[in-house]
Design an enzyme around this catalytic site. Structure first.
Site, mmCIF file in Angstrom:
data_model
loop_
_atom_site.group_PDB
_atom_site.id
_atom_site.type_symbol
_atom_site.label_atom_id
_atom_site.label_comp_id
_atom_site.label_asym_id
_atom_site.label_seq_id
_atom_site.Cartn_x
_atom_site.Cartn_y
_atom_site.Cartn_z
ATOM 1 N N ILE A 1 0.821 -1.215 0.000
ATOM 2 C CA ILE A 1 0.000 0.000 0.000
ATOM 3 C C ILE A 1 0.859 1.271 0.000
ATOM 4 O O ILE A 1 0.397 2.331 -0.424
ATOM 5 C CB ILE A 1 -0.973 -0.042 1.211
ATOM 6 C CG1 ILE A 1 -2.221 0.767 0.945
ATOM 7 C CG2 ILE A 1 -0.303 0.345 2.497
ATOM 8 C CD1 ILE A 1 -3.351 0.489 1.933
ATOM 9 N N GLY B 1 12.405 -3.308 11.364
ATOM 10 C CA GLY B 1 11.420 -2.547 10.605
ATOM 11 C C GLY B 1 10.128 -3.303 10.359
ATOM 12 O O GLY B 1 9.239 -2.807 9.677
ATOM 13 N N GLN B 2 9.996 -4.503 10.919
ATOM 14 C CA GLN B 2 8.750 -5.254 10.713
ATOM 15 C C GLN B 2 7.586 -4.530 11.384
ATOM 16 O O GLN B 2 7.627 -4.219 12.575
ATOM 17 C CB GLN B 2 8.870 -6.679 11.280
ATOM 18 C CG GLN B 2 7.622 -7.511 10.980
ATOM 19 C CD GLN B 2 7.709 -8.958 11.470
ATOM 20 O OE1 GLN B 2 8.667 -9.345 12.149
ATOM 21 N NE2 GLN B 2 6.713 -9.739 11.129
ATOM 22 N N HIS C 1 5.599 -12.340 5.442
ATOM 23 C CA HIS C 1 5.525 -11.892 4.053
ATOM 24 C C HIS C 1 6.922 -11.575 3.547
ATOM 25 O O HIS C 1 7.794 -11.166 4.319
ATOM 26 C CB HIS C 1 4.625 -10.658 3.917
ATOM 27 C CG HIS C 1 5.031 -9.523 4.812
ATOM 28 N ND1 HIS C 1 4.724 -9.487 6.159
ATOM 29 C CD2 HIS C 1 5.742 -8.399 4.556
ATOM 30 C CE1 HIS C 1 5.230 -8.390 6.685
ATOM 31 N NE2 HIS C 1 5.861 -7.710 5.746
ATOM 32 N N HIS D 1 8.907 -9.123 0.863
ATOM 33 C CA HIS D 1 8.808 -7.963 -0.021
ATOM 34 C C HIS D 1 9.545 -8.298 -1.319
ATOM 35 O O HIS D 1 10.674 -8.794 -1.281
ATOM 36 C CB HIS D 1 9.498 -6.735 0.587
ATOM 37 C CG HIS D 1 8.886 -6.248 1.858
ATOM 38 N ND1 HIS D 1 8.104 -5.118 1.922
ATOM 39 C CD2 HIS D 1 8.945 -6.733 3.131
ATOM 40 C CE1 HIS D 1 7.717 -4.915 3.177
ATOM 41 N NE2 HIS D 1 8.217 -5.881 3.933
#
Ligand code: AMP
Ligand code: ZN
Length: 110
Positions: free
Chosen positions: A31, A91-92, A98, A100
């Site tokens: 997003i 940074g999760q 998932h 990237h």
């Protein structure tokens, strides 16, 4: 998990368009893209992160890795970067496994 945004996406409860879906994963655009192409290969099973993987997840992980070039080729990408954040300090933000997949306008890394 009922309060997990990616579980809601997997369940089709959000207005998220899937690029790809099979029995183990869904793939959809990030997003807030950090590159020209930025998609998320997301496990259907709620696994909080790599940290909580166990031996039952071996097939799933192999499948997710094997899918990376399949999806990249579908998108016409010859070059891409794969990132898996594990834990807050990495940074999760979303505690649902998932990968990237990013391509285009990437800063040099490593
Ligand atoms: P991470 O920081 O590795 O946990 O990555 C989570 C990613 O999910 C971030 O890049 C967010 O931009 C992305 N994200 C959060 N909510 C959504 C959503 N509803 N649809 C698509 N991507 C999302
Ligand atoms: Zn989840």
């Amino acid at each position: 998990m009922s309060d997990c945004i990616f579980c809601k996406i997997v369940a089709g409860e959000m207005d998220t368009k899937f690029i790809y879906e099979d029995e183990l994963v869904v793939v959809f655009p990030d997003i807030r893209p950090k590159a020209t192409t930025h998609i998320l290969i997301t496990a259907k099973k709620h696994i909080p992160s790599l940290y909580s993987l166990d031996e039952h997840d071996t097939r799933l992980m192999g499948h997710m890795v094997q899918l990376l070039p399949v999806i990249a080729k579908q998108l016409g990408l010859h070059s891409f970067r794969t990132i898996i954040n594990t834990g807050r300090d990495s940074g999760q933000e979303v505690d649902h496994l998932h990968f990237h997949l990013l391509a285009g306008n990437l800063p040099k890394f490593g």
